[in-house]
Design a protein around this motif. Structure first.
Motif, PDB file in Angstrom:
ATOM      1  N   UNK A 124      25.752  29.387   7.145  1.00 28.08           N
ATOM      2  CA  UNK A 124      24.457  29.437   7.311  1.00 28.08           C
ATOM      3  C   UNK A 124      24.081  30.274   6.296  1.00 28.08           C
ATOM      4  N   UNK A 160      23.575  28.389   3.097  1.00 26.42           N
ATOM      5  CA  UNK A 160      22.534  27.702   3.087  1.00 26.42           C
ATOM      6  C   UNK A 160      21.321  28.111   2.980  1.00 26.42           C
ATOM      7  N   UNK A 161      21.185  29.341   3.386  1.00 29.28           N
ATOM      8  CA  UNK A 161      19.855  30.223   3.258  1.00 29.28           C
ATOM      9  C   UNK A 161      19.778  30.646   1.694  1.00 29.28           C
ATOM     10  N   UNK A 212      20.155  28.681  -0.631  1.00 28.78           N
ATOM     11  CA  UNK A 212      19.944  27.384  -1.329  1.00 28.78           C
ATOM     12  C   UNK A 212      21.105  26.593  -1.625  1.00 28.78           C
ATOM     13  N   UNK A 244      12.336  24.080   0.801  1.00 29.22           N
ATOM     14  CA  UNK A 244      13.095  25.203   1.296  1.00 29.22           C
ATOM     15  C   UNK A 244      12.535  25.515   2.828  1.00 29.22           C
ATOM     16  N   UNK A 281      13.896  23.069   5.187  1.00 31.55           N
ATOM     17  CA  UNK A 281      15.548  23.060   5.307  1.00 31.55           C
ATOM     18  C   UNK A 281      15.879  24.402   6.003  1.00 31.55           C
ATOM     19  N   UNK A 282      15.102  25.467   5.629  1.00 25.83           N
ATOM     20  CA  UNK A 282      15.573  26.755   6.251  1.00 25.83           C
ATOM     21  C   UNK A 282      15.185  26.611   7.714  1.00 25.83           C
ATOM     22  N   UNK A 288      17.932  24.708   9.570  1.00 25.65           N
ATOM     23  CA  UNK A 288      19.053  25.268   9.790  1.00 25.65           C
ATOM     24  C   UNK A 288      19.139  26.545  10.758  1.00 25.65           C
ATOM     25  N   UNK A 347      20.809  41.158  12.886  1.00 27.12           N
ATOM     26  CA  UNK A 347      20.738  40.226  12.002  1.00 27.12           C
ATOM     27  C   UNK A 347      19.380  39.750  11.377  1.00 27.12           C
ATOM     28  N   UNK A 406      17.979  37.836   2.766  1.00 22.39           N
ATOM     29  CA  UNK A 406      18.379  36.480   2.051  1.00 22.39           C
ATOM     30  C   UNK A 406      16.935  35.999   1.466  1.00 22.39           C
ATOM     31  N   UNK A 407      17.076  34.961   0.621  1.00 23.99           N
ATOM     32  CA  UNK A 407      15.677  34.325   0.134  1.00 23.99           C
ATOM     33  C   UNK A 407      14.965  33.478   1.016  1.00 23.99           C
ATOM     34  N   UNK A 408      15.294  33.530   2.237  1.00 26.07           N
ATOM     35  CA  UNK A 408      14.893  32.645   3.381  1.00 26.07           C
ATOM     36  C   UNK A 408      13.324  32.655   3.483  1.00 26.07           C
TER      37      UNK A 408
END
Lengths: 314, 260
Positions: free
Chosen positions: A102, A105-106, A108, B5, B8-9, B12, B92, B99-101
């Motif tokens: 996960x 994936x974050x 990219x 993104x 996708x994010x 996920x 979390x 993260x670049x989320x």
């Protein structure tokens, strides 16, 4: 190249209630260095690391991580750094493998890249066998290793560790130390860690800054810091009070002297180098030494000296 | 980057919320159980009162069904906030911020998972209702309207629970906030039509309670067919509440993502 470096000048962090957590810090970390921030609880360590890792904004001053301004380019900074903070955690319901995939994936990665990277990381931290178990069934040490793996997913150039081994048993502490050392020495990752354990700073860091009440109060390599205390201690034990008395009179020009019963303590610079000369002086005067002990200052001494506080926890 | 993104994010993080949900069945089983309990017990025990003229010959099963669906929806939607609180407490959330989320995905993931949970629950309840002999006056289209209304209401409640979670950052507080569910469900035309409510305070409460309009619009399609008046007022009320709670959640999300 500024990759892997940290540049801080005149960093100040003032909270809403006017509490100044960081009070004008400047420092520079070179690429590949292992830099330790040492300080008692509440010294400003965590606040500083939160600013460096883009979780908090500086009130004033310039902070550049890998050449990017944390205030203006936080997204770019995030690609450069891996972070283990005290208040970052993992979703306990997921398995080790799931959480790493996960994370990848974050950052990219494609599904395939994420799978490959995950397998590699699991192997690196020795969790391949337990990868498909839920994290809540992991031991504290396993969790810490997984946490470290999660921060390495995107191959950061700088690793930030906030008290990485607090609360771990000696065995797990050694394992984490070895991994940090390996990343630093073999993979060239810059490491910036905070700790309240002097032993940890001594063991890992090639440069240490001691922070207290938001200010840097001492900086240098472990040896430089110990030397800054100024002196070693030589303790002589003589046959009786009288002999000790005359020895004390002879040595009083060499350094600080303290005479108590049959014992004389001498505070002196570079004790090992000057000891033969001192012994020769005493022997020539016919004074026999029964016992002799030299001790160097420890980081503890430095710490207590510059912070004026007793270390907690260690 | 950008749109791609975000998609996708969001996918996920939705998948992750669903995995966590399936691994913790006791986060949704009690809620589903209570909703089915409403349906079975009230249909069995109170159906006699639908003989009263005010019910206009309506089947009590169809009358009480919206209560069951809405109570399930509220539970499913509340899960979105609960899951954010879980992340805040485990740390979390802070890890995700590193993260670049796409920030929006952190909130959208659990919200969409909550909506999917709600959809499953609604379908289960409708299936049980059909087994009990439900007839929908507006036909299959009516069933879709009921599902859409449930999702709309769920989204409104999810917005509320997310706003509360991000504002309080505390599991107990977020949990306590879901207690608003009780006045919303029970100070309404829950068991009898408005004309049968005797106490004037309850009448007033039912009139200002948005849930009443939701119940009435669901009942319209279930009992009377395509009566547009109540259907549209239900949709209007839900849209209004959604706008309020979702903008509240966006506001508290912005605060939560802001750096100190």
């Amino acid at each position: 190249m500024t990759k892997g470096t940290i540049e801080i000048s005149n960093l100040v962090k003032k909270f809403k209630d006017d509490f100044i957590a960081v009070d004008g810090i400047s420092l520079h970390v070179n690429r590949g260095q292992c830099y330790a921030f040492l300080g008692p609880n509440g010294a400003g360590k965590t606040t500083a690391i939160k600013i460096l890792t883009t979780l908090s904004e500086p009130t004033s001053g310039l902070v550049k991580v890998s050449g990017f301004d944390v205030k203006k380019e936080p997204e770019k900074v995030r690609w450069e750094i891996g972070v283990v903070l005290q208040d970052t955690g993992l979703d306990q319901d997921l398995t080790g493998r799931e959480i790493l995939e996960l994370q990848a994936r974050l950052f990219h990665m494609t599904r395939k890249q994420a799978k490959e990277r995950t397998s590699k990381l699991l192997e690196m931290v020795g969790l391949t066998k337990d990868a498909n178990r839920q994290i809540k069934k992991f031991s504290g040490g396993m969790r810490r290793r997984l946490d470290l793996a999660a921060t390495l997913v995107h191959e950061p150039t700088i690793l930030f560790l906030d008290e990485p081994t607090t609360g771990l048993d000696p065995l797990n502490r050694k394992a984490i130390w070895n991994e940090i050392r390996r990343l630093n020495r073999e993979e060239g990752v810059t490491v910036f860690l905070t700790t309240q354990y002097l032993e940890e700073a001594d063991e890992l860091a090639d440069y240490i800054s001691i922070i207290n009440r938001g200010k840097l109060v001492a900086s240098g390599t472990a040896d430089e810091l110990k030397d800054s205390i100024g002196a070693d201690l030589i303790t002589f034990e003589f046959a009786d009070d009288q002999i000790a008395g005359s020895a004390a009179r002879m040595l009083k020009n060499s350094g600080g002297i303290e005479h108590q019963g049959s014992r004389v303590t001498l505070t002196i610079q570079e004790a090992t180098k000057r000891l033969p000369m001192l012994m020769e002086k005493l022997t020539r005067a016919g004074i026999q030494i029964n016992e002799l002990d030299i001790s160097s200052p420890t980081l503890d001494d430095v710490f207590i000296r510059v912070t004026g506080e007793k270390e907690e926890g260690a | 980057m950008g749109m791609q993104s975000l998609v996708i994010h969001t996918w996920i993080l939705t998948k992750r919320s669903l995995i966590v949900l399936i691994r913790n069945p006791f986060t949704f089983i009690p809620n589903l159980f209570i909703s089915l309990f409403f349906l079975l017990v009230y249909t069995g025990g109170l159906s006699g009162i639908s003989q009263l003229p005010e019910f206009d010959g309506a089947d009590y099963l169809a009358f009480i069904l919206p209560v069951s669906i809405v109570s399930a929806a509220v539970g499913g939607a509340g899960g979105a906030g609960q899951s954010l609180v879980r992340d805040l407490e485990s740390g979390y959330f802070a890890r995700l911020l590193q993260t670049p989320v796409t920030r929006l995905a952190i909130v959208l993931g659990p919200t969409i998972a909550g909506m999917l949970q709600l959809l499953m629950q609604t379908i289960i309840i409708l299936t049980v209702a059909f087994f009990l002999g439900l007839n929908v006056a507006a036909g299959f289209g009516g069933v879709l309207v009921v599902i859409l209304l449930a999702i709309g209401w769920g989204l409104a409640f999810a917005g509320y629970s997310v706003a509360l979670a991000l504002k309080t950052k505390n599991a107990q507080a977020a949990q306590a906030g879901t207690l608003i569910f009780f006045p919303l469900i029970f100070l309404s035309t829950t068991f009898v039509p408005l004309e049968l409510i005797e106490a004037s305070w309850l009448r007033i409460a039912a009139t200002i309670n948005p849930t009443t309009y939701l119940f009435e619009s669901m009942r319209a399609v279930l009992i009377d067919g395509w009566v547009m008046g109540p259907i549209l007022s239900g949709i209007a009320v839900i849209t209004a509440v959604c706008i309020v709670t979702v903008s509240l959640s966006v506001r508290s999300a912005k605060r939560a993502f802001q750096r100190e």
